[in-house]
Design a protein around this motif. Structure first.
Motif, PDB file in Angstrom:
ATOM      1  N   LYS A 147       0.836  -1.210   0.000  1.00 29.03           N
ATOM      2  CA  LYS A 147       0.000   0.000   0.000  1.00 29.03           C
ATOM      3  C   LYS A 147       0.866   1.253   0.000  1.00 29.03           C
ATOM      4  CE  LYS A 147      -3.767  -2.279   2.517  1.00 29.03           C
ATOM      5  NZ  LYS A 147      -4.634  -2.245   3.731  1.00 29.03           N
ATOM      6  N   PRO A 148       1.610   1.487  -1.056  1.00 30.56           N
ATOM      7  CA  PRO A 148       2.509   2.655  -1.080  1.00 30.56           C
ATOM      8  C   PRO A 148       1.778   3.984  -0.960  1.00 30.56           C
ATOM      9  CG  PRO A 148       2.300   1.670  -3.260  1.00 30.56           C
ATOM     10  CD  PRO A 148       1.662   0.712  -2.306  1.00 30.56           C
ATOM     11  N   ASN A 149       0.505   4.001  -1.351  1.00 30.95           N
ATOM     12  CA  ASN A 149      -0.240   5.264  -1.274  1.00 30.95           C
ATOM     13  C   ASN A 149      -0.530   5.694   0.156  1.00 30.95           C
ATOM     14  OD1 ASN A 149      -1.991   3.113  -0.889  1.00 30.95           O
ATOM     15  ND2 ASN A 149      -3.744   4.168  -1.822  1.00 30.95           N
ATOM     16  N   SER A 150      -0.252   4.816   1.117  1.00 28.52           N
ATOM     17  CA  SER A 150      -0.484   5.187   2.513  1.00 28.52           C
ATOM     18  C   SER A 150       0.734   5.861   3.146  1.00 28.52           C
ATOM     19  CB  SER A 150      -0.861   3.948   3.337  1.00 28.52           C
ATOM     20  OG  SER A 150       0.183   2.991   3.340  1.00 28.52           O
ATOM     21  N   PHE A 151       1.779   6.055   2.352  1.00 28.13           N
ATOM     22  CA  PHE A 151       2.994   6.706   2.844  1.00 28.13           C
ATOM     23  C   PHE A 151       3.179   8.035   2.114  1.00 28.13           C
ATOM     24  CE2 PHE A 151       3.482   2.267   3.748  1.00 28.13           C
ATOM     25  CZ  PHE A 151       4.170   2.205   4.947  1.00 28.13           C
ATOM     26  N   PRO A 152       3.102   9.156   2.828  1.00 25.29           N
ATOM     27  CA  PRO A 152       3.224  10.468   2.182  1.00 25.29           C
ATOM     28  C   PRO A 152       4.485  10.617   1.334  1.00 25.29           C
ATOM     29  CG  PRO A 152       2.499  10.719   4.451  1.00 25.29           C
ATOM     30  CD  PRO A 152       2.824   9.273   4.274  1.00 25.29           C
ATOM     31  N   ARG A 153       5.591  10.019   1.763  1.00 17.81           N
ATOM     32  CA  ARG A 153       6.837  10.147   1.008  1.00 17.81           C
ATOM     33  C   ARG A 153       6.764   9.407  -0.330  1.00 17.81           C
ATOM     34  NH1 ARG A 153      11.852   8.293   4.358  1.00 17.81           N
ATOM     35  NH2 ARG A 153      12.844   8.810   2.354  1.00 17.81           N
ATOM     36  N   CYS A 154       5.768   8.554  -0.479  1.00 13.56           N
ATOM     37  CA  CYS A 154       5.639   7.764  -1.701  1.00 13.56           C
ATOM     38  C   CYS A 154       4.583   8.328  -2.647  1.00 13.56           C
ATOM     39  CB  CYS A 154       5.317   6.313  -1.351  1.00 13.56           C
ATOM     40  SG  CYS A 154       6.580   5.530  -0.310  1.00 13.56           S
ATOM     41  N   VAL A 155       4.065   9.475  -2.315  1.00 13.17           N
ATOM     42  CA  VAL A 155       3.064  10.133  -3.161  1.00 13.17           C
ATOM     43  C   VAL A 155       3.578  11.524  -3.515  1.00 13.17           C
ATOM     44  CG1 VAL A 155       0.679  10.890  -3.378  1.00 13.17           C
ATOM     45  CG2 VAL A 155       1.217   8.869  -1.991  1.00 13.17           C
ATOM     46  N   SER A 156       3.720  11.780  -4.811  1.00 11.15           N
ATOM     47  CA  SER A 156       4.245  13.077  -5.244  1.00 11.15           C
ATOM     48  C   SER A 156       3.189  14.163  -5.075  1.00 11.15           C
ATOM     49  CB  SER A 156       4.680  13.000  -6.705  1.00 11.15           C
ATOM     50  OG  SER A 156       3.543  12.865  -7.551  1.00 11.15           O
ATOM     51  N   LYS A 157       3.594  15.399  -5.236  1.00  9.27           N
ATOM     52  CA  LYS A 157       2.669  16.529  -5.118  1.00  9.27           C
ATOM     53  C   LYS A 157       1.561  16.455  -6.165  1.00  9.27           C
ATOM     54  CE  LYS A 157       6.024  19.751  -3.111  1.00  9.27           C
ATOM     55  NZ  LYS A 157       6.755  21.042  -3.276  1.00  9.27           N
ATOM     56  N   SER A 158       1.875  15.825  -7.298  1.00 13.89           N
ATOM     57  CA  SER A 158       0.867  15.694  -8.354  1.00 13.89           C
ATOM     58  C   SER A 158      -0.035  14.479  -8.142  1.00 13.89           C
ATOM     59  CB  SER A 158       1.560  15.597  -9.718  1.00 13.89           C
ATOM     60  OG  SER A 158       2.357  14.421  -9.784  1.00 13.89           O
ATOM     61  N   GLY A 159       0.243  13.719  -7.065  1.00 11.07           N
ATOM     62  CA  GLY A 159      -0.584  12.553  -6.762  1.00 11.07           C
ATOM     63  C   GLY A 159      -0.071  11.239  -7.330  1.00 11.07           C
ATOM     64  N   GLU A 160       1.086  11.276  -7.980  1.00 10.90           N
ATOM     65  CA  GLU A 160       1.645  10.040  -8.527  1.00 10.90           C
ATOM     66  C   GLU A 160       2.205   9.177  -7.404  1.00 10.90           C
ATOM     67  OE1 GLU A 160       4.986   8.576 -11.812  1.00 10.90           O
ATOM     68  OE2 GLU A 160       4.527  10.718 -11.552  1.00 10.90           O
ATOM     69  N   VAL A 161       1.846   7.898  -7.419  1.00 10.94           N
ATOM     70  CA  VAL A 161       2.246   6.980  -6.351  1.00 10.94           C
ATOM     71  C   VAL A 161       3.426   6.127  -6.812  1.00 10.94           C
ATOM     72  CG1 VAL A 161       1.500   5.099  -4.820  1.00 10.94           C
ATOM     73  CG2 VAL A 161      -0.133   6.877  -5.524  1.00 10.94           C
ATOM     74  N   SER A 162       4.429   6.032  -5.976  1.00  6.01           N
ATOM     75  CA  SER A 162       5.597   5.204  -6.281  1.00  6.01           C
ATOM     76  C   SER A 162       5.186   3.733  -6.340  1.00  6.01           C
ATOM     77  CB  SER A 162       6.677   5.374  -5.204  1.00  6.01           C
ATOM     78  OG  SER A 162       7.107   6.703  -5.100  1.00  6.01           O
ATOM     79  N   SER A 163       5.977   2.932  -7.019  1.00  6.82           N
ATOM     80  CA  SER A 163       5.746   1.484  -6.994  1.00  6.82           C
ATOM     81  C   SER A 163       6.015   0.972  -5.584  1.00  6.82           C
ATOM     82  CB  SER A 163       6.673   0.785  -7.975  1.00  6.82           C
ATOM     83  OG  SER A 163       8.029   0.879  -7.531  1.00  6.82           O
ATOM     84  N   GLY A 164       5.517  -0.218  -5.289  1.00  9.26           N
ATOM     85  CA  GLY A 164       5.713  -0.773  -3.958  1.00  9.26           C
ATOM     86  C   GLY A 164       7.173  -0.908  -3.599  1.00  9.26           C
ATOM     87  N   ARG A 165       7.957  -1.422  -4.523  1.00 10.70           N
ATOM     88  CA  ARG A 165       9.388  -1.577  -4.246  1.00 10.70           C
ATOM     89  C   ARG A 165      10.052  -0.228  -4.008  1.00 10.70           C
ATOM     90  NH1 ARG A 165      14.102  -4.552  -7.940  1.00 10.70           N
ATOM     91  NH2 ARG A 165      15.833  -3.344  -7.115  1.00 10.70           N
ATOM     92  N   ALA A 166       9.772   0.740  -4.881  1.00 15.49           N
ATOM     93  CA  ALA A 166      10.381   2.062  -4.744  1.00 15.49           C
ATOM     94  C   ALA A 166       9.987   2.709  -3.419  1.00 15.49           C
ATOM     95  CB  ALA A 166       9.970   2.953  -5.916  1.00 15.49           C
ATOM     96  N   CYS A 167       8.746   2.507  -3.017  1.00 19.13           N
ATOM     97  CA  CYS A 167       8.286   3.086  -1.755  1.00 19.13           C
ATOM     98  C   CYS A 167       9.043   2.473  -0.579  1.00 19.13           C
ATOM     99  CB  CYS A 167       6.781   2.868  -1.595  1.00 19.13           C
ATOM    100  SG  CYS A 167       6.092   3.600  -0.089  1.00 19.13           S
ATOM    101  N   CYS A 168       9.172   1.148  -0.585  1.00 17.58           N
ATOM    102  CA  CYS A 168       9.897   0.485   0.503  1.00 17.58           C
ATOM    103  C   CYS A 168      11.354   0.930   0.555  1.00 17.58           C
ATOM    104  CB  CYS A 168       9.816  -1.024   0.346  1.00 17.58           C
ATOM    105  SG  CYS A 168       8.249  -1.748   0.881  1.00 17.58           S
ATOM    106  N   GLU A 169      11.941   1.141  -0.616  1.00 18.40           N
ATOM    107  CA  GLU A 169      13.321   1.614  -0.649  1.00 18.40           C
ATOM    108  C   GLU A 169      13.450   2.997  -0.018  1.00 18.40           C
ATOM    109  OE1 GLU A 169      14.560   1.394  -4.699  1.00 18.40           O
ATOM    110  OE2 GLU A 169      14.623  -0.794  -4.737  1.00 18.40           O
TER     111      GLU A 169
END
Length: 269
Positions: A108-130
């Motif tokens: 659930k990367p969208n539940s982490f603010p650092r994984c959501v850009s200002k434009s609302g783009e959500v990082s992939s799960g792997r990228a978010c965990c990294e």
């Protein structure tokens, strides 16, 4: 009660303290850093790819690698022809098969603010965990789990599990020098050359012990066979010792074992 400090006691305490410092982990903090350190400080003697022993060169300015496919007779008619001269650093244990893939940051990367850009783009799960989870970073960037591979072989293997492919199964080969085989249908399997099977097994065992990677019983039995039939080679041990000094973790299945030329590939002798 007054404790008497003997010279032996002091020596033991110093040894224990030094051992603890030596094992302090210092994992890379990015995939780019992982590749850079491996190229610059670990794989510096024989510039050969892991599965086929293809020679490659390194650009000192960019640390980028260029493959010499003719050095290992890599066929020119393979898929992903645009990568015929490329080297990629491959995970022996794919990130998707690591415990990190079950973490919330992956699911659930969208539940982490650092994984959501200002434009609302959500990082992939792997990228978010990294970005947000140190345990995930440590297992994904662990240098024991990364090796240089011909890019086309890396694409063929993708995240396919390792296995044993029979001659009767239709599979892809990679030329007379490279004994690796890839099976895409039915099922998906990638079989490394016999001289690298033990290396693969010992990385999986290390990742299990260090990062709690799950190895199914049948695969564990196969890896044990591989490790027994393909002993630790001098080059495998050398690279493991270098990684241990840099990263601070120890692959006890390699370091401290008796190395044998029997475990070496032809291009390592």
């Amino acid at each position: 009660m007054i404790m008497k400090w003997t010279s032996l006691t002091v020596a033991m305490l110093i040894a224990i303290s030094s051992y603890g410092l030596a094992l302090e982990s210092r994992f890379p903090t990015s995939w780019a850093n992982t590749k850079k350190v491996l190229a610059a400080e670990v794989y510096t003697d024989r510039l050969r790819t892991f599965y086929c022993g293809c020679q490659y060169t390194v650009d000192p300015s960019s640390r980028g690698e260029t493959l010499k496919p003719e050095s290992c007779q890599l066929p020119s008619n393979l898929k992903w022809a645009s990568k015929h001269n490329d080297v990629e650093w491959e995970h022996i244990v794919p990130a998707q098969l690591m415990p990190a893939s079950t973490f919330t940051c992956w699911q659930k990367p969208n539940s982490f603010p650092r994984c959501v850009s200002k434009s609302g783009e959500v990082s992939s799960g792997r990228a978010c965990c990294e970005k947000v989870d140190s345990a995930a970073r440590n297992m994904i960037f662990d240098m024991f789990n990364a090796v240089p591979a011909a890019a086309q072989l890396n694409q063929y293997r993708s995240n396919d599990p390792y296995g044993e492919i029979s001659d009767s199964q239709p599979h892809e080969g990679f030329g007379p020098q490279c004994e690796a085989q890839d099976l895409n249908s039915p099922g998906k399997l990638f079989e490394p050359p016999d001289c690298k099977k033990g290396d693969v097994a010992r990385v999986w065992f290390y990742m299990r012990d260090t990062h709690k990677v799950v190895i199914p019983n049948e695969m564990s039995a196969m890896f044990l066979r591989w490790s027994n039939s393909d002993p630790v080679s001098p080059s495998e041990q050398l690279y493991a010792e270098r990684i241990s000094k840099i990263q601070g973790t120890v692959n006890s299945y390699v370091i401290g074992k008796e190395a044998s030329a029997q475990g070496s590939c032809s291009w390592e002798r």
